[in-house]
Write a protein that holds these residues in place. Structure first.
Motif, PDB file in Angstrom:
ATOM      1  N   LEU A   3       0.870  -1.174   0.000  1.00  0.00           N
ATOM      2  CA  LEU A   3       0.000   0.000   0.000  1.00  0.00           C
ATOM      3  C   LEU A   3       0.907   1.224   0.000  1.00  0.00           C
ATOM      4  CD1 LEU A   3      -3.003   0.866   0.141  1.00  0.00           C
ATOM      5  CD2 LEU A   3      -2.718   1.070   2.605  1.00  0.00           C
ATOM      6  N   ASN A   4       0.858   2.000  -1.081  1.00  0.00           N
ATOM      7  CA  ASN A   4       1.730   3.157  -1.226  1.00  0.00           C
ATOM      8  C   ASN A   4       0.917   4.441  -1.152  1.00  0.00           C
ATOM      9  OD1 ASN A   4       4.524   4.162  -1.963  1.00  0.00           O
ATOM     10  ND2 ASN A   4       3.304   5.135  -3.556  1.00  0.00           N
ATOM     11  N   ILE A   5       1.380   5.366  -0.329  1.00  0.00           N
ATOM     12  CA  ILE A   5       0.677   6.634  -0.125  1.00  0.00           C
ATOM     13  C   ILE A   5       1.606   7.770  -0.519  1.00  0.00           C
ATOM     14  CG2 ILE A   5      -0.550   8.068   1.544  1.00  0.00           C
ATOM     15  CD1 ILE A   5      -0.453   5.396   3.345  1.00  0.00           C
ATOM     16  N   ASP A   6       1.264   8.477  -1.577  1.00  0.00           N
ATOM     17  CA  ASP A   6       2.066   9.603  -2.051  1.00  0.00           C
ATOM     18  C   ASP A   6       1.407  10.917  -1.672  1.00  0.00           C
ATOM     19  OD1 ASP A   6       4.318   8.514  -3.348  1.00  0.00           O
ATOM     20  OD2 ASP A   6       3.084   7.926  -5.051  1.00  0.00           O
ATOM     21  N   ALA A   7       2.198  11.851  -1.172  1.00  0.00           N
ATOM     22  CA  ALA A   7       1.714  13.213  -0.963  1.00  0.00           C
ATOM     23  C   ALA A   7       1.790  13.930  -2.305  1.00  0.00           C
ATOM     24  CB  ALA A   7       2.569  13.926   0.072  1.00  0.00           C
ATOM     25  N   LYS A   8       0.668  14.350  -2.824  1.00  0.00           N
ATOM     26  CA  LYS A   8       0.615  14.907  -4.171  1.00  0.00           C
ATOM     27  C   LYS A   8       1.302  16.265  -4.250  1.00  0.00           C
ATOM     28  CE  LYS A   8      -3.102  14.244  -6.620  1.00  0.00           C
ATOM     29  NZ  LYS A   8      -4.521  14.240  -7.082  1.00  0.00           N
TER      30      LYS A   8
END
Length: 241
Positions: A3-8
């Motif tokens: 599960l990858n969470i990128d700060a846009k």
């Protein structure tokens, strides 16, 4: 499962926050695709080039740096790239003004830069090709942005860890944090059962960063921060939610 969470666009958000550039602020609030706009408006050949132009310009890059980079030199010479940078900074005049204020501030304070978040930097002058002493402009423009982005991601990591722990989801492991992303390892069966709640929690974490920033540093963060979530069994099969 990954599960990858990128700060846009966290670096662009950080640069616009420090500069309070009105055009950039409005675009961020409206979820404007700055890379698509730059590619079309500046007639750039690819989206990747548009992204690189944005980030190099944030950090004081010049046409010379593009013209001497083998990956970009075939698109245009120094003058061509300087024109693209000038057009970009004409649109974001608040960013250009902040660049000048920041550099002059370091010069006047003998190389020292103190930020409201508590970070302090010391820059040392060196001689340029003409033998004149000057401070490292690209580092001066880079460090406050990268430092703020790191602070924002630290807030996100701590907040997410606390919230997931409170939900008591067994089977979710912290793997790593890389620059503007948080990587979790989650058991497939847990993901199937908790996907909606986990995604809601992640989005709330990023939505609440401005309030937490204000609470920690006594400084209003007047821009939204958004996350892009993707998942998959491996890095080659990631899907954006």
């Amino acid at each position: 499962m990954i599960l990858n969470i990128d700060a846009k666009q966290i670096e662009w958000v950080a640069a616009v926050f420090w500069s309070q550039d009105p055009v950039g602020m409005e675009e961020i609030k409206q979820e404007y695709d700055i890379h698509a706009d730059n590619q079309k408006r500046l007639k750039l050949p690819t989206r990747l080039i548009a992204k690189t132009l944005l980030f190099r310009t944030i950090y004081g890059g010049t046409g010379y740096s593009f013209a001497t980079d083998p990956e970009f030199s075939n698109f245009g010479g120094e003058k061509w790239w300087d024109e693209k940078i000038t057009t970009f900074l004409t649109k974001y005049q608040g960013l250009r003004a902040w660049h000048e204020r920041l550099y002059q501030r370091v010069v006047l304070d003998d190389g020292r830069l103190d930020l409201p978040t508590g970070r302090s930097y010391i820059f040392h002058p060196s001689k340029n090709r003409a033998g004149e002493l000057h401070y490292p402009r690209t580092k001066i423009l880079n460090y406050p942005v990268q430092g703020l982005a790191a602070d924002l991601m630290a807030i996100a990591r701590v907040s997410l860890h606390k919230r997931l722990k409170a939900l008591n989801f067994n089977g979710i492991l912290w793997c790593n944090t890389v620059h503007d992303s948080i990587v979790l390892d989650i058991k497939p069966e847990i993901w199937l059962d908790t996907q909606e709640e986990v995604c809601y929690t992640i989005n709330k974490v990023f939505e609440d960063i401005p309030n937490n920033f204000n609470r920690l540093f006594g400084l209003e963060f007047n821009l939204p921060i958004r996350a892009e979530i993707s998942y998959g069994k491996n890095w080659g099969d990631m899907e954006i939610i």
